[in-house]
Scaffold this motif. Sequence first.
Motif, PDB file in Angstrom:
ATOM      1  N   THR A 212       3.491   9.440   8.993  1.00 57.67           N
ATOM      2  CA  THR A 212       4.673  10.229   8.685  1.00 57.67           C
ATOM      3  C   THR A 212       5.227  10.804   9.985  1.00 57.67           C
ATOM      4  O   THR A 212       4.566  10.772  11.034  1.00 57.67           O
TER       5      THR A 212
ATOM      6  N   TRP B 260      -5.227   9.134   0.978  1.00 61.16           N
ATOM      7  CA  TRP B 260      -5.615   8.238   2.059  1.00 61.16           C
ATOM      8  C   TRP B 260      -7.026   8.543   2.546  1.00 61.16           C
ATOM      9  O   TRP B 260      -7.825   7.632   2.777  1.00 61.16           O
TER      10      TRP B 260
ATOM     11  N   CYS C 169       0.811  -1.213   0.000  1.00 60.99           N
ATOM     12  CA  CYS C 169       0.000   0.000   0.000  1.00 60.99           C
ATOM     13  C   CYS C 169       0.846   1.265   0.000  1.00 60.99           C
ATOM     14  O   CYS C 169       0.423   2.291  -0.531  1.00 60.99           O
ATOM     15  N   GLN C 170       2.031   1.211   0.575  1.00 62.30           N
ATOM     16  CA  GLN C 170       2.879   2.401   0.587  1.00 62.30           C
ATOM     17  C   GLN C 170       3.573   2.639  -0.747  1.00 62.30           C
ATOM     18  O   GLN C 170       3.936   3.775  -1.057  1.00 62.30           O
ATOM     19  N   ARG C 171       3.736   1.601  -1.555  1.00 57.49           N
ATOM     20  CA  ARG C 171       4.463   1.790  -2.814  1.00 57.49           C
ATOM     21  C   ARG C 171       3.562   1.748  -4.054  1.00 57.49           C
ATOM     22  O   ARG C 171       3.933   2.268  -5.109  1.00 57.49           O
ATOM     23  N   ASP C 172       2.382   1.115  -3.957  1.00 54.19           N
ATOM     24  CA  ASP C 172       1.486   0.970  -5.109  1.00 54.19           C
ATOM     25  C   ASP C 172       0.076   1.337  -4.666  1.00 54.19           C
ATOM     26  O   ASP C 172      -0.723   0.477  -4.297  1.00 54.19           O
ATOM     27  N   VAL C 173      -0.223   2.619  -4.709  1.00 50.10           N
ATOM     28  CA  VAL C 173      -1.471   3.108  -4.131  1.00 50.10           C
ATOM     29  C   VAL C 173      -2.684   2.581  -4.891  1.00 50.10           C
ATOM     30  O   VAL C 173      -3.674   2.154  -4.288  1.00 50.10           O
ATOM     31  N   SER C 174      -2.628   2.584  -6.213  1.00 51.87           N
ATOM     32  CA  SER C 174      -3.790   2.124  -6.981  1.00 51.87           C
ATOM     33  C   SER C 174      -4.000   0.625  -6.811  1.00 51.87           C
ATOM     34  O   SER C 174      -5.136   0.156  -6.658  1.00 51.87           O
TER      35      SER C 174
ATOM     36  N   GLY D  61       3.975   6.305   2.809  1.00 52.18           N
ATOM     37  CA  GLY D  61       4.790   6.097   1.618  1.00 52.18           C
ATOM     38  C   GLY D  61       4.338   7.001   0.494  1.00 52.18           C
ATOM     39  O   GLY D  61       4.346   8.228   0.608  1.00 52.18           O
ATOM     40  N   GLU D  62       3.892   6.400  -0.618  1.00 53.56           N
ATOM     41  CA  GLU D  62       3.422   7.167  -1.776  1.00 53.56           C
ATOM     42  C   GLU D  62       2.033   7.748  -1.569  1.00 53.56           C
ATOM     43  O   GLU D  62       1.572   8.544  -2.386  1.00 53.56           O
ATOM     44  N   MET D  63       1.373   7.364  -0.502  1.00 56.38           N
ATOM     45  CA  MET D  63       0.040   7.917  -0.220  1.00 56.38           C
ATOM     46  C   MET D  63       0.161   9.340   0.314  1.00 56.38           C
ATOM     47  O   MET D  63       0.998   9.625   1.161  1.00 56.38           O
ATOM     48  N   THR D  64      -0.698  10.212  -0.160  1.00 59.00           N
ATOM     49  CA  THR D  64      -0.852  11.539   0.426  1.00 59.00           C
ATOM     50  C   THR D  64      -2.022  11.515   1.393  1.00 59.00           C
ATOM     51  O   THR D  64      -2.827  10.578   1.385  1.00 59.00           O
TER      52      THR D  64
END
Length: 341
Positions: free
Chosen positions: A200, A173, A127-132, A166-169
């Motif tokens: 974070t 989220w 989930c932190q690296r591949d949001v979709s 991670g990649e989630m904002t």
Amino acid sequence: MTAMRARWPRSVNLAAIVVFLASLSSHAQGAEQVASRDTPKLGRGINILGYDGIWEGGQNAPFRLDNLTAIKKAGFAHVRINFFGFKFMGPGNVMDEIVLRRLDAVIEEVLARKLIPVVDEHDTHLCQRDVSGCAEKLKAFWRQIAERYAGKYPALVFEVLNEPGGEMTSAGWNSLLNECLGIIRRTNPERPVIAAVLNTDEIPVDELVLPAEDRHLIVTFHYYAPIRFTHQGAPWSPTFSRIGPLNWGSPEDEAKAAADFRKMSLWAEKEQRPVYVGEFGVYERAPSDSRQRYLSFVARSADRLGWSWAYWQFDHDFAAFDSARQAWKPGILRALMPATR
């Protein structure tokens, strides 16, 4: 597990720290009383089964289901079941029925010990690296879990996702979280559900958007600050494996942690939401006295604020329990659970 770094002025007045720490609980008591009317009090807990062979049909190694009795006897009120649901999805993101039956059995064993079970969807790394990719799997997971447990196990608590980040904002989220809450509420309108702050360093709880009318929500954050202390000597990290020994427990150390807790406390008071420290811990390479001071400080601070908490974790690393000896590590247990008279 991502640490939160507190900010604090370089020159700290000791008397001001004492007053500051003493004032922590007064900011949260009224809010906690209101927030708890529609949500259960999870109390003190411990994380279990995150990295265990039980889901693949193993012989409960190293965790044994009778360890739940030891957890109850030690005074814990709940267990946070770390469940990697994505791992057991087939075509169309359909969950493996055999694994789901094992989850049923674990929940029933927890309830039989009069402990509260929290099912935590723990697929943090994807989930932190591949949001979709995470979004599709997470929504599919909660459609199946929510339907499976609709009307069953009233004490069971859902946790939408471990450590979103991670990649989630925050915006991303909030959108995914509220979609998942909508899925859950269609079949579990009053089920207690845990929703995480974006994981974070800044603990951006003010950016969390929850449905105002849903009063069956518990807000969670994890605490490992300062990560150089809590993860010192961790062999899986090229950086942390070379750090240590580092101590913790000065007035400045306590003030930094108290500042983070105050931020959460003020938000909880304003929003009238209960707070849950779903993970905190110190890796075993830290000096034992400092490790125990840290754990005691976090646990007692959460207790004073009326927050629930769960130690990371029962066995494996950061362990509070020695699986080989089938015995608690006494220093860790003493730090977590205050002696009763």
